[in-house]
Enzyme design. Structure first.
Site, mmCIF file in Angstrom:
data_model
loop_
_atom_site.group_PDB
_atom_site.id
_atom_site.type_symbol
_atom_site.label_atom_id
_atom_site.label_comp_id
_atom_site.label_asym_id
_atom_site.label_seq_id
_atom_site.Cartn_x
_atom_site.Cartn_y
_atom_site.Cartn_z
ATOM 1 N N GLY A 21 0.389 -1.126 0.128
ATOM 2 C CA GLY A 21 -0.115 0.346 -0.127
ATOM 3 C C GLY A 21 1.077 1.635 -0.288
ATOM 4 C CE LYS A 67 -3.943 -1.483 -2.192
ATOM 5 N NZ LYS A 67 -3.783 -0.826 -0.834
ATOM 6 C CB CYS A 168 -22.785 8.208 30.614
ATOM 7 S SG CYS A 168 -22.184 8.442 30.990
HETATM 8 N N1 ATP Z 1 -3.620 -9.620 6.407
HETATM 9 C C1 ATP Z 1 -2.818 -9.111 5.373
HETATM 10 N N2 ATP Z 1 -2.380 -9.714 4.524
HETATM 11 C C2 ATP Z 1 -2.315 -9.006 3.075
HETATM 12 N N3 ATP Z 1 -1.648 -7.590 2.911
HETATM 13 C C3 ATP Z 1 -2.667 -6.856 3.974
HETATM 14 C C4 ATP Z 1 -3.004 -7.682 5.656
HETATM 15 N N4 ATP Z 1 -3.404 -6.287 5.765
HETATM 16 C C5 ATP Z 1 -3.022 -5.567 5.851
HETATM 17 N N5 ATP Z 1 -2.739 -5.822 4.100
HETATM 18 C C6 ATP Z 1 -1.703 -5.079 2.837
HETATM 19 O O1 ATP Z 1 -1.523 -4.375 4.074
HETATM 20 C C7 ATP Z 1 -1.284 -2.672 3.362
HETATM 21 C C8 ATP Z 1 -2.136 -1.582 3.831
HETATM 22 O O2 ATP Z 1 -1.542 -0.344 2.639
HETATM 23 P P1 ATP Z 1 -1.689 1.116 3.366
HETATM 24 O O3 ATP Z 1 -1.843 1.334 5.077
HETATM 25 O O4 ATP Z 1 -1.385 2.507 2.328
HETATM 26 O O5 ATP Z 1 -3.361 0.890 3.070
HETATM 27 P P2 ATP Z 1 -4.219 1.246 1.872
HETATM 28 O O6 ATP Z 1 -6.094 0.111 2.834
HETATM 29 O O7 ATP Z 1 -3.803 1.354 0.406
HETATM 30 O O8 ATP Z 1 -5.226 2.248 2.320
HETATM 31 P P3 ATP Z 1 -6.370 3.384 2.655
HETATM 32 O O9 ATP Z 1 -6.156 1.992 4.132
HETATM 33 O O10 ATP Z 1 -5.767 4.073 3.442
HETATM 34 O O11 ATP Z 1 -7.644 3.098 1.747
HETATM 35 C C9 ATP Z 1 -2.546 -2.391 2.069
HETATM 36 O O12 ATP Z 1 -2.294 -2.743 0.446
HETATM 37 C C10 ATP Z 1 -3.016 -3.940 2.691
HETATM 38 O O13 ATP Z 1 -3.897 -4.623 1.350
#
Ligand code: ATP
Ligand code: ZN
Length: 563
Positions: A21, A67, A168
């Site tokens: 991300g 992604k 509350c």
């Molecule tokens: N359990 C997981 N397995 C694989 N990838 C994960 C998991 N949890 C989170 N991710 C990935 O981690 C990345 C985190 O990136 P980022 O914090 O930029 O979030 P985003 O979803 O791209 O953006 P936003 O939350 O701001 O819309 C994301 O692409 C998400 O798919």
């Protein structure tokens, strides 16, 4: 400039990057430009339009695609000789087991949630692979290094609990817009569209025995009730009747502004809500395109709706949920990426805010508050990605003395924007990376094995597939094929389970419980010393002075001991 030694380490390294991300895109680019050759990427998500402003490896045409795969292809365009393997999957998938992790020299996290971070931490410990962990919120960020036995693990320090508000304040005396948002999403939205059986302190007396008009559960749609009527009935109940009841309590409003009830007929002439009766039922719809704003012709999410507009959106959104998403009703929980849910919550929060004299907010602002969104800053992600690579290189060279946790600050402090700190040693009482038993105070005569498993082992400790042993006896194992004894044990209280298991009573030298976790082969052993509160209360009563006993009771009342 990198030295020969560093270059050699970089070229020979096999790296796992979890998350592609905001941080992940920057990180992959920086790794490629630093000379890394062999990278695996895991990301479970597809690209959304909202990612494009900062996740610069992605373009409009990639929306909807993986992604991990698009990030790989983008980097291969300028570094075609690299080996990049993309996994469009959840890192918690069992295929990413200890063996899988063992092939890497270092793991780099660019995740956005605690659950996945804890999982990767445990896998890294089990596979004995160093982890470089990171996170950003707005201008703030941090990079930490976790090397088994050398530095603390990701879970050595308790994580701050998310901000909560007194019940509350939410149910009766909101004074800020955020209180109205919490009420709208956690109480009203949950009550109308979530699991009907879950406890929900809406404090709005869905039945009132003293009034026959309110003798039924108002939240249940009556048989053959027209959706417009139903919407107005809910509206009048939560914004009208309940506020009227609440505002009659003199004590509460002595030093506060008394709220004013709002009834739908006062805000909207009857015919206004009937303008969009064209919501054909049961046709196949793309839920992401269902929008009350769109059907009412409101376009700009940054505009603040008037009370009238909020009221119309409220009724329209409710109507659309029933007309187009009826199958989901009963199973919905608020999601900041669900447009209709955000519209409903913004509208409901605004109407409540109007009632309590709190200023109204736009959908954009309400979404940020409801989803705890701190808007991402691309440069913070870039800085953090650079720091991850710097730490990764030190880890590859095993330059233990040079490891640093680095904090990216919002303002210059002590002439520094990037604050490096020496990593801490492993916490000797960490239940994840040490073998120190956890002490658990629990009323063993009242608490069931089920409570222990669900509320403590799974919810608190994040162990998803526990296997619980008492000595050599198996007390609990996840699975549908539990035998009769295991099923009975699960429903029995801990004291009974213990007696059945080993005929040892809970007393001053409590035996250990070993809870081993089979999550994706992660071998996490966790030992519990379980103290019976029941026993302890007598102990305090007879062996200690009365003062100790009272302070113990006080601790119980204050919720410092687990129930
Ligand atoms: N359990 C997981 N397995 C694989 N990838 C994960 C998991 N949890 C989170 N991710 C990935 O981690 C990345 C985190 O990136 P980022 O914090 O930029 O979030 P985003 O979803 O791209 O953006 P936003 O939350 O701001 O819309 C994301 O692409 C998400 O798919
Ligand atoms: Zn630890």
């Amino acid at each position: 400039m990198v030295s020969e030694r560093q270059l050699e380490a970089i070229k020979g390294a096999k790296v796992l990057m979890v998350g592609a991300g905001g941080i992940g895109c920057e990180l992959l680019k920086t790794l490629a430009l630093s000379g890394f050759q062999d990278i695996h990427i895991i990301d479970m998500d597809t690209i959304e339009v909202s990612n494009l402003n900062r996740q610069f490896l992605f373009r409009q045409s990639h929306v909807g695609q993986s992604k991990a795969k698009v990030a790989r292809d983008a980097v291969l365009k300028f570094r075609p000789q690299m080996s990049i393997t993309a996994h469009h999957a959840n890192v918690k998938d069992p295929k990413f087991n200890v063996e899988f992790f063992k092939q890497f020299n270092v793991v780099l996290n660019g995740l956005d949630n605690l659950d996945a971070r804890r999982h990767v931490n445990r896998l890294c410990l089990a596979a004995d692979v160093p982890l470089v962990e990171s996170g950003t919120t707005g201008f703030l960020g941090q990079v930490t290094v976790h090397v088994k036995g050398k530095t603390e693990c990701y879970e050595c320090q308790p994580k701050p609990a998310p901000k909560t508000y007194p019940v509350c304040t939410i149910t009766s005396t909101p004074s800020k817009f955020v209180h109205c948002i919490v009420w709208a999403k956690d109480l009203l939205f949950a009550k109308l569209f979530g699991d009907k059986n879950q406890e929900n302190d809406l404090n709005v007396r869905s039945s009132d025995a003293s009034s026959s008009a309110h003798a039924e559960d108002v939240f249940v749609r009556r048989k053959d009730e027209d959706i417009d009527q139903y919407g107005r009935r809910i509206y009048d109940h939560v914004f009208g009747y309940n506020i009227e009841v609440a505002s009659s309590n003199e004590e509460t409003w002595k030093n506060r502004n008394r709220p004013k009830p709002i009834y739908s007929a006062d805000v909207m002439p009857e015919n206004l809500t009937e303008q969009n009766g064209n919501v054909a039922k049961n046709c196949v719809v793309d839920t992401s395109s269902v929008s009350a704003m769109a059907s009412l012709g409101l376009k700009n999410p940054q505009d603040t709706w008037t009370l009238l507009e909020s009221s119309r959106i409220f009724l329209e959104a409710l109507k659309l949920f029933f007309a187009k998403r009826e199958k989901e009703i009963g199973n919905l929980s608020f999601d900041k990426d669900d447009q209709l849910a955000v519209e409903f919550v913004t509208a409901a929060a605004n109407i409540r805010a109007a009632s309590f004299g709190i200023s109204l907010h736009s959908l954009f602002e309400a979404k940020g508050i409801a989803g705890n969104i701190v808007h991402a800053v691309a440069t913070t992600n870039a800085i953090i990605a650079g720091l991850i690579v710097i730490e990764a290189i030190k880890v590859l060279l095993k330059d233990t003395d040079k490891y640093r946790m680095t904090y990216c600050l919002e303002h210059i402090t002590k002439k520094m924007l990037l604050m490096p700190v020496e990593p801490y040693e492993p916490n000797k009482s960490c239940y994840v990376c040490s073998e120190t038993p956890l002490s658990l105070e629990i009323n063993t005569s009242r608490s069931k094995l089920r409570d222990f498993v669900e509320k403590i082992v799974k919810a608190k400790l994040g162990i998803n597939f526990p296997l619980i042993m008492h000595g050599s006896n198996l007390l609990y194992e996840v699975g549908d094929d539990l035998d009769e004894v295991e099923v009975a044990n699960y429903a029995a209280n801990l004291e009974k389970v213990k007696i059945q298991a080993s005929s040892v009573t809970l007393c001053s030298s409590p035996p250990d419980f070993c809870c081993s976790c089979n999550d994706a082969d992660v071998l996490l052993f966790c030992f519990f010393n379980i103290f019976s509160l029941y026993f302890m209360s007598f102990y305090y009563l007879f062996l200690s002075c009365l003062r100790c006993y009272l302070s113990f009771l006080l601790q119980l009342l204050m919720g410092q001991c687990l129930p």
